[in-house]
Scaffold this motif. Structure first.
Motif, PDB file in Angstrom:
ATOM      1  N   GLU A  11       0.832  -1.206   0.000  1.00 16.63           N
ATOM      2  CA  GLU A  11       0.000   0.000   0.000  1.00 16.63           C
ATOM      3  C   GLU A  11       0.864   1.252   0.000  1.00 16.63           C
ATOM      4  O   GLU A  11       0.579   2.227  -0.713  1.00 16.63           O
ATOM      5  CB  GLU A  11      -0.929  -0.012   1.215  1.00 16.63           C
ATOM      6  N   ASP A  12       1.931   1.241   0.794  1.00  7.52           N
ATOM      7  CA  ASP A  12       2.847   2.388   0.815  1.00  7.52           C
ATOM      8  C   ASP A  12       3.491   2.599  -0.547  1.00  7.52           C
ATOM      9  O   ASP A  12       3.668   3.741  -1.000  1.00  7.52           O
ATOM     10  CB  ASP A  12       3.928   2.178   1.881  1.00  7.52           C
ATOM     11  N   LEU A  13       3.858   1.495  -1.210  1.00  5.30           N
ATOM     12  CA  LEU A  13       4.455   1.593  -2.544  1.00  5.30           C
ATOM     13  C   LEU A  13       3.486   2.246  -3.531  1.00  5.30           C
ATOM     14  O   LEU A  13       3.876   3.100  -4.336  1.00  5.30           O
ATOM     15  CB  LEU A  13       4.854   0.208  -3.052  1.00  5.30           C
ATOM     16  N   TYR A  14       2.212   1.848  -3.463  1.00  7.84           N
ATOM     17  CA  TYR A  14       1.229   2.439  -4.362  1.00  7.84           C
ATOM     18  C   TYR A  14       1.073   3.938  -4.121  1.00  7.84           C
ATOM     19  O   TYR A  14       0.914   4.723  -5.058  1.00  7.84           O
ATOM     20  CB  TYR A  14      -0.125   1.743  -4.211  1.00  7.84           C
ATOM     21  N   GLN A  15       1.116   4.342  -2.868  1.00  7.69           N
ATOM     22  CA  GLN A  15       0.987   5.762  -2.572  1.00  7.69           C
ATOM     23  C   GLN A  15       2.167   6.554  -3.130  1.00  7.69           C
ATOM     24  O   GLN A  15       1.983   7.641  -3.698  1.00  7.69           O
ATOM     25  CB  GLN A  15       0.867   5.959  -1.060  1.00  7.69           C
TER      26      GLN A  15
ATOM     27  N   LEU B  38      13.621  10.980 -11.754  1.00  3.47           N
ATOM     28  CA  LEU B  38      12.220  10.657 -11.524  1.00  3.47           C
ATOM     29  C   LEU B  38      11.849   9.344 -12.203  1.00  3.47           C
ATOM     30  O   LEU B  38      11.187   8.486 -11.604  1.00  3.47           O
ATOM     31  CB  LEU B  38      11.344  11.798 -12.046  1.00  3.47           C
ATOM     32  N   CYS B  39      12.292   9.156 -13.436  1.00  4.58           N
ATOM     33  CA  CYS B  39      11.988   7.930 -14.178  1.00  4.58           C
ATOM     34  C   CYS B  39      12.603   6.708 -13.498  1.00  4.58           C
ATOM     35  O   CYS B  39      11.969   5.645 -13.421  1.00  4.58           O
ATOM     36  CB  CYS B  39      12.504   8.033 -15.611  1.00  4.58           C
ATOM     37  N   GLN B  40      13.811   6.852 -13.005  1.00  2.00           N
ATOM     38  CA  GLN B  40      14.471   5.740 -12.322  1.00  2.00           C
ATOM     39  C   GLN B  40      13.730   5.357 -11.052  1.00  2.00           C
ATOM     40  O   GLN B  40      13.542   4.168 -10.759  1.00  2.00           O
ATOM     41  CB  GLN B  40      15.917   6.109 -11.986  1.00  2.00           C
ATOM     42  N   GLN B  41      13.286   6.354 -10.296  1.00  2.00           N
ATOM     43  CA  GLN B  41      12.547   6.080  -9.074  1.00  2.00           C
ATOM     44  C   GLN B  41      11.223   5.383  -9.369  1.00  2.00           C
ATOM     45  O   GLN B  41      10.820   4.457  -8.652  1.00  2.00           O
ATOM     46  CB  GLN B  41      12.301   7.380  -8.304  1.00  2.00           C
ATOM     47  N   ILE B  42      10.542   5.810 -10.423  1.00  2.94           N
ATOM     48  CA  ILE B  42       9.279   5.177 -10.810  1.00  2.94           C
ATOM     49  C   ILE B  42       9.500   3.715 -11.165  1.00  2.94           C
ATOM     50  O   ILE B  42       8.756   2.831 -10.721  1.00  2.94           O
ATOM     51  CB  ILE B  42       8.646   5.939 -11.997  1.00  2.94           C
ATOM     52  N   GLU B  43      10.520   3.456 -11.957  1.00  5.34           N
ATOM     53  CA  GLU B  43      10.797   2.082 -12.372  1.00  5.34           C
ATOM     54  C   GLU B  43      11.133   1.193 -11.176  1.00  5.34           C
ATOM     55  O   GLU B  43      10.647   0.061 -11.065  1.00  5.34           O
ATOM     56  CB  GLU B  43      11.952   2.062 -13.377  1.00  5.34           C
ATOM     57  N   GLU B  44      11.933   1.703 -10.258  1.00  7.26           N
ATOM     58  CA  GLU B  44      12.312   0.916  -9.091  1.00  7.26           C
ATOM     59  C   GLU B  44      11.108   0.642  -8.189  1.00  7.26           C
ATOM     60  O   GLU B  44      10.955  -0.475  -7.671  1.00  7.26           O
ATOM     61  CB  GLU B  44      13.421   1.630  -8.315  1.00  7.26           C
ATOM     62  N   MET B  45      10.240   1.635  -8.001  1.00  5.50           N
ATOM     63  CA  MET B  45       9.043   1.425  -7.191  1.00  5.50           C
ATOM     64  C   MET B  45       8.136   0.371  -7.826  1.00  5.50           C
ATOM     65  O   MET B  45       7.560  -0.484  -7.131  1.00  5.50           O
ATOM     66  CB  MET B  45       8.267   2.732  -7.037  1.00  5.50           C
TER      67      MET B  45
ATOM     68  N   VAL C  44      -3.718   8.489 -14.920  1.00  6.38           N
ATOM     69  CA  VAL C  44      -2.619   7.756 -14.287  1.00  6.38           C
ATOM     70  C   VAL C  44      -3.042   7.261 -12.907  1.00  6.38           C
ATOM     71  O   VAL C  44      -2.773   6.112 -12.537  1.00  6.38           O
ATOM     72  CB  VAL C  44      -1.360   8.644 -14.197  1.00  6.38           C
ATOM     73  N   TYR C  45      -3.704   8.124 -12.140  1.00  5.43           N
ATOM     74  CA  TYR C  45      -4.203   7.715 -10.821  1.00  5.43           C
ATOM     75  C   TYR C  45      -5.171   6.536 -10.956  1.00  5.43           C
ATOM     76  O   TYR C  45      -5.067   5.541 -10.226  1.00  5.43           O
ATOM     77  CB  TYR C  45      -4.902   8.891 -10.140  1.00  5.43           C
ATOM     78  N   ARG C  46      -6.097   6.633 -11.891  1.00 12.18           N
ATOM     79  CA  ARG C  46      -7.066   5.557 -12.103  1.00 12.18           C
ATOM     80  C   ARG C  46      -6.377   4.274 -12.550  1.00 12.18           C
ATOM     81  O   ARG C  46      -6.738   3.165 -12.133  1.00 12.18           O
ATOM     82  CB  ARG C  46      -8.094   5.980 -13.158  1.00 12.18           C
ATOM     83  N   HIS C  47      -5.358   4.432 -13.393  1.00 10.29           N
ATOM     84  CA  HIS C  47      -4.636   3.276 -13.904  1.00 10.29           C
ATOM     85  C   HIS C  47      -3.952   2.506 -12.775  1.00 10.29           C
ATOM     86  O   HIS C  47      -4.012   1.274 -12.723  1.00 10.29           O
ATOM     87  CB  HIS C  47      -3.594   3.743 -14.922  1.00 10.29           C
ATOM     88  N   LEU C  48      -3.324   3.227 -11.873  1.00  9.21           N
ATOM     89  CA  LEU C  48      -2.663   2.570 -10.748  1.00  9.21           C
ATOM     90  C   LEU C  48      -3.680   1.830  -9.880  1.00  9.21           C
ATOM     91  O   LEU C  48      -3.439   0.704  -9.438  1.00  9.21           O
ATOM     92  CB  LEU C  48      -1.912   3.597  -9.908  1.00  9.21           C
ATOM     93  N   ASN C  49      -4.806   2.442  -9.639  1.00 10.05           N
ATOM     94  CA  ASN C  49      -5.817   1.802  -8.809  1.00 10.05           C
ATOM     95  C   ASN C  49      -6.537   0.685  -9.548  1.00 10.05           C
ATOM     96  O   ASN C  49      -6.974  -0.291  -8.933  1.00 10.05           O
ATOM     97  CB  ASN C  49      -6.814   2.840  -8.308  1.00 10.05           C
ATOM     98  N   ARG C  50      -6.630   0.792 -10.879  1.00  8.93           N
ATOM     99  CA  ARG C  50      -7.215  -0.294 -11.662  1.00  8.93           C
ATOM    100  C   ARG C  50      -6.307  -1.528 -11.599  1.00  8.93           C
ATOM    101  O   ARG C  50      -6.778  -2.656 -11.462  1.00  8.93           O
ATOM    102  CB  ARG C  50      -7.401   0.145 -13.122  1.00  8.93           C
ATOM    103  N   TRP C  51      -4.990  -1.289 -11.701  1.00  8.92           N
ATOM    104  CA  TRP C  51      -4.043  -2.400 -11.603  1.00  8.92           C
ATOM    105  C   TRP C  51      -4.198  -3.087 -10.246  1.00  8.92           C
ATOM    106  O   TRP C  51      -4.205  -4.297 -10.144  1.00  8.92           O
ATOM    107  CB  TRP C  51      -2.616  -1.872 -11.759  1.00  8.92           C
TER     108      TRP C  51
END
Length: 214
Positions: A77-81, A145-152, A196-203
């Motif tokens: 959950e923390d990762l998603y946030q 920013l891109c690197q952090q997104i990929e790692e998360m 993007v927000y909806r996409h993350l929550n849809r996943w």
């Protein structure tokens, strides 16, 4: 190829195999087995494992070895946030910087994904999804920013099955991709942030624990 390149290659190979599900969440990674599987020497393997542990894709347990991470529900959950904060920020930057070539390339990936739903394997869908998101966020022109997104994203994958286990989930995911591209096309900053927000929550909605996990 330099020794450093070889270490990076090995870390990438092991990471990709973890993401694809070859190694299960919580599974111990035996160094001798890795050396044999990847035709690597002891030093290269240890360096690759250290790199993956630093990226939180595997865990180092003192006096025992390395194992694939298995995030708890709270950690996930923390990762998603965190992903939501990072990815919506990158999407807003992408809207400002996207050009016609960027949009055409993203549209091509969306179309390939649509075709792959019926004709390709889940691994192909995973690869195309990664390609889409990496290309989308690269438009922000912020490498950190891109690197952090990929790692998360990678840290949240072990122990879960994504939205591509059903055709409905695959189509819903790609519909979000399609709408993200359209929001870039019309320069809709708030619109792309919402998608993007909806996409993350849809996943998260379609994502389920791997059946092999306790």
């Amino acid at each position: 190829m330099t020794k450093k390149d070889e270490e990076n290659r090995l870390a990438i190979q092991i990471k990709n195999d973890i993401i694809s599900g070859k190694y299960r969440a919580g599974e111990w990674l035996k160094q001798a087995d890795l050396e044999s599987s990847y035709q690597a020497n002891r030093f290269e393997t240890r360096m690759a494992l250290s790199d993956l542990a630093a990226r939180k894709i595997i865990s180092h347990i003192p006096n025992r070895g390395y194992r694939v991470i298995n995030p708890s529900d709270k950690e996930r959950e923390d990762l998603y946030q965190v992903r939501t904060l990072l990815e919506t920020a990158a999407a807003k930057l992408a809207v400002q910087k996207a050009n016609a070539k960027d949009i055409d390339e993203l549209q091509t990936i969306v179309d390939l994904f649509e075709d792959a739903i019926e004709h390709q394997t889940k691994d192909s869908l995973i690869a195309l999804n990664m390609e889409f998101h990496n290309r989308f966020y690269s438009i922000s022109c912020n490498d950190i920013l891109c690197q952090q997104i990929e790692e998360m994203r990678h840290r949240g994958l072990p122990g879960r099955q994504g939205s591509w286990t059903t055709v409905a989930g695959s189509r819903a995911s790609n519909q979000d991709h399609r709408e993200m591209v359209e929001k870039l096309r019309i320069k809709d900053v708030e619109g792309v942030s919402y998608i993007v927000y909806r996409h993350l929550n849809r996943w998260r909605e379609f994502s389920t624990p791997n059946s092999s996990q306790n």
